[in-house]
Design an enzyme around this catalytic site. Structure first.
Site, mmCIF file in Angstrom:
data_model
loop_
_atom_site.group_PDB
_atom_site.id
_atom_site.type_symbol
_atom_site.label_atom_id
_atom_site.label_comp_id
_atom_site.label_asym_id
_atom_site.label_seq_id
_atom_site.Cartn_x
_atom_site.Cartn_y
_atom_site.Cartn_z
ATOM 1 N N HIS A 1 56.568 -60.983 46.305
ATOM 2 C CA HIS A 1 56.204 -59.844 46.222
ATOM 3 C C HIS A 1 54.414 -60.058 46.558
ATOM 4 O O HIS A 1 53.736 -60.426 45.479
ATOM 5 C CB HIS A 1 56.243 -59.272 44.805
ATOM 6 C CG HIS A 1 55.589 -58.030 44.817
ATOM 7 N ND1 HIS A 1 56.489 -57.038 44.200
ATOM 8 C CD2 HIS A 1 54.333 -57.363 44.693
ATOM 9 C CE1 HIS A 1 55.772 -55.712 44.028
ATOM 10 N NE2 HIS A 1 54.349 -56.026 44.554
ATOM 11 N N ASN B 1 50.066 -53.188 48.028
ATOM 12 C CA ASN B 1 51.039 -54.041 48.451
ATOM 13 C C ASN B 1 51.265 -54.225 49.933
ATOM 14 O O ASN B 1 50.675 -53.443 50.594
ATOM 15 C CB ASN B 1 52.399 -53.269 48.073
ATOM 16 C CG ASN B 1 52.544 -53.501 46.300
ATOM 17 O OD1 ASN B 1 52.489 -54.277 45.650
ATOM 18 N ND2 ASN B 1 52.470 -52.036 45.762
ATOM 19 N N CYS C 1 47.797 -52.707 41.233
ATOM 20 C CA CYS C 1 47.975 -52.534 39.971
ATOM 21 C C CYS C 1 47.049 -52.137 38.816
ATOM 22 O O CYS C 1 45.940 -52.414 39.023
ATOM 23 C CB CYS C 1 48.429 -54.377 39.459
ATOM 24 S SG CYS C 1 48.643 -54.619 37.727
ATOM 25 N N ARG D 1 57.869 -46.615 43.188
ATOM 26 C CA ARG D 1 57.548 -46.964 41.601
ATOM 27 C C ARG D 1 56.376 -47.621 41.841
ATOM 28 O O ARG D 1 55.170 -47.176 41.103
ATOM 29 C CB ARG D 1 58.761 -47.853 41.230
ATOM 30 C CG ARG D 1 58.433 -48.110 39.721
ATOM 31 C CD ARG D 1 57.672 -49.055 39.051
ATOM 32 N NE ARG D 1 57.990 -50.301 39.375
ATOM 33 C CZ ARG D 1 57.240 -51.437 39.471
ATOM 34 N NH1 ARG D 1 56.144 -51.194 38.536
ATOM 35 N NH2 ARG D 1 57.447 -52.602 40.066
ATOM 36 N N ASP D 2 56.135 -49.019 42.170
ATOM 37 C CA ASP D 2 54.912 -49.590 42.306
ATOM 38 C C ASP D 2 53.954 -48.812 42.886
ATOM 39 O O ASP D 2 52.580 -49.047 42.616
ATOM 40 C CB ASP D 2 55.198 -50.876 42.869
ATOM 41 C CG ASP D 2 54.071 -51.779 42.422
ATOM 42 O OD1 ASP D 2 53.192 -51.740 41.655
ATOM 43 O OD2 ASP D 2 53.851 -52.864 43.050
ATOM 44 N N HIS E 1 50.501 -58.981 47.742
ATOM 45 C CA HIS E 1 49.480 -58.133 47.847
ATOM 46 C C HIS E 1 48.562 -58.771 49.010
ATOM 47 O O HIS E 1 48.453 -59.978 49.320
ATOM 48 C CB HIS E 1 48.758 -57.731 46.672
ATOM 49 C CG HIS E 1 49.517 -57.014 45.785
ATOM 50 N ND1 HIS E 1 49.088 -56.172 44.794
ATOM 51 C CD2 HIS E 1 50.890 -57.079 45.543
ATOM 52 C CE1 HIS E 1 49.798 -55.612 44.165
ATOM 53 N NE2 HIS E 1 51.014 -56.076 44.474
#
Length: 331
Positions: free
Chosen positions: A225, A267, A258, A26-27, A227
């Site tokens: 989460h 990520n 993002c 997804r991300d 990065h």
């Protein structure tokens, strides 16, 4: 690949097991310029499941105009839903992101059992990402969370810009804590603290987690989460683990960033995370060889090498076994 590595040296004060919340499908893929075919996405998710990942964020039920890369959510979720119906420990959690009530309706109609809403700790990013203020976004989430819970679905709350914002700069800890408390009050089961532009450092992570505890937010309802913009993602993860966090978000092969924050790089790579966790003697349930092969397979389909250091070390691009699904068993 090097057999028998990493060597495990358990450290005191760390959890025995960590749940990896895999966000690559997804991300990761939502940040791709090209549209990845739904069949490739489904195979990616299945390979991740075969590697031992038991929480895989599948897609997002957002309007196709905003994220065209995930416009196939109605086709993708049914193609992998059987993974969630597996028995016992083989069952795979398949959460999806929903932005509003319409997205929730679409997701529930397909049998989704877990959803996530995506908020911001800062006004600038709330405006850029949702075209709303923080207050307006929370008001939009309220009926979504309530209806999801009424339907028996689990709810995760993502909170972006928890450490820094490209427009506003450093984000005060108390500001983040305030929005976290409001998300929990809406009914979120879990909060994922996002370092969206990768500016966090271990001391900052510890300070935020401590402040959340002091505000009545238990550690077992928190995930992190990170990065890796400044190479701090693993150090920040270790700081969170020492604080008691046991859920860590990561993306296979380091996919993603993002689309609404130009300074956000990839990520934390799941392979890099697993390498560190296994070296600390922490159980993840993940087969690193299968995971690495999966990320190389996806990198081939995206037409570029994986940014993950562990993927590059274990399966250099161009190696004859890079498309193999054979398991590399750690000793």
């Amino acid at each position: 690949m090097i057999e028998g590595l990493p060597m495990a040296f358990p450290a005191e004060g760390l959890p025995a097991r960590v749940r990896i919340h895999e966000v690559g499908a997804r991300d990761g893929l939502q940040n791709e310029q090209a549209i990845v075919p739904v069949e490739v996405k489904a195979e990616f998710i299945r390979r991740l499941a075969d590697a031992g990942l038991r929480t895989i964020e599948a897609t997002s039920f957002v309007h196709p105009r905003w994220v065209p890369q995930l416009a196939d959510a109605e086709q993708l979720f049914p193609a992998v839903r059987d993974l969630a119906d597996r028995a016992g420990e083989e069952a795979v959690r398949l959460p999806v992101l929903v932005p509003n009530e319409r997205g929730l309706e679409r997701a529930l109609a397909l049998g989704v059992r877990e959803i996530a809403v995506f908020g911001s700790a800062t006004e600038s990013f709330a405006k850029a990402n949702l075209n709303r203020t923080v207050d307006e976004a929370l008001a939009m989430f309220e009926p979504v969370v309530a209806r999801a819970r009424e339907a028996g679905a689990g709810v995760r709350g993502y909170l972006s810009m928890c450490f820094g914002d490209p427009w506003e700069g450093p984000v005060p800890v108390e500001q983040v804590v305030g929005v976290c408390r409001r998300l929990l009050d809406l009914g979120c089961d879990e909060l994922s603290l996002g370092d969206t532009i990768g500016v966090a450092t271990p001391g900052h992570v510890t300070a935020l987690l401590t402040a959340l505890n002091e505000a009545g937010v238990p550690t077992d309802r928190l995930a992190v989460h990170f990065h890796d913009t400044y190479g701090q993602a693993l150090a920040n993860t270790l700081a969170a683990l020492r604080h008691g966090v046991t859920t860590v978000d990561s993306s296979a092969g380091g996919l993603g960033g993002c689309p609404y924050a130009k300074s956000a790089t990839g990520n934390l790579a799941t392979e890099d995370l697993v390498w560190m966790l296994h070296g600390l003697g922490i159980d993840t349930g993940v087969d690193l060889g299968r995971l690495t092969a999966t990320s190389v397979w996806m990198a081939d389909r995206l037409g570029r090498p994986s940014p993950s250091r562990t993927v590059r070390a274990l399966a250099p691009q161009g190696s004859p076994d890079q498309d193999s699904r054979a398991s590399h068993k750690e000793q």
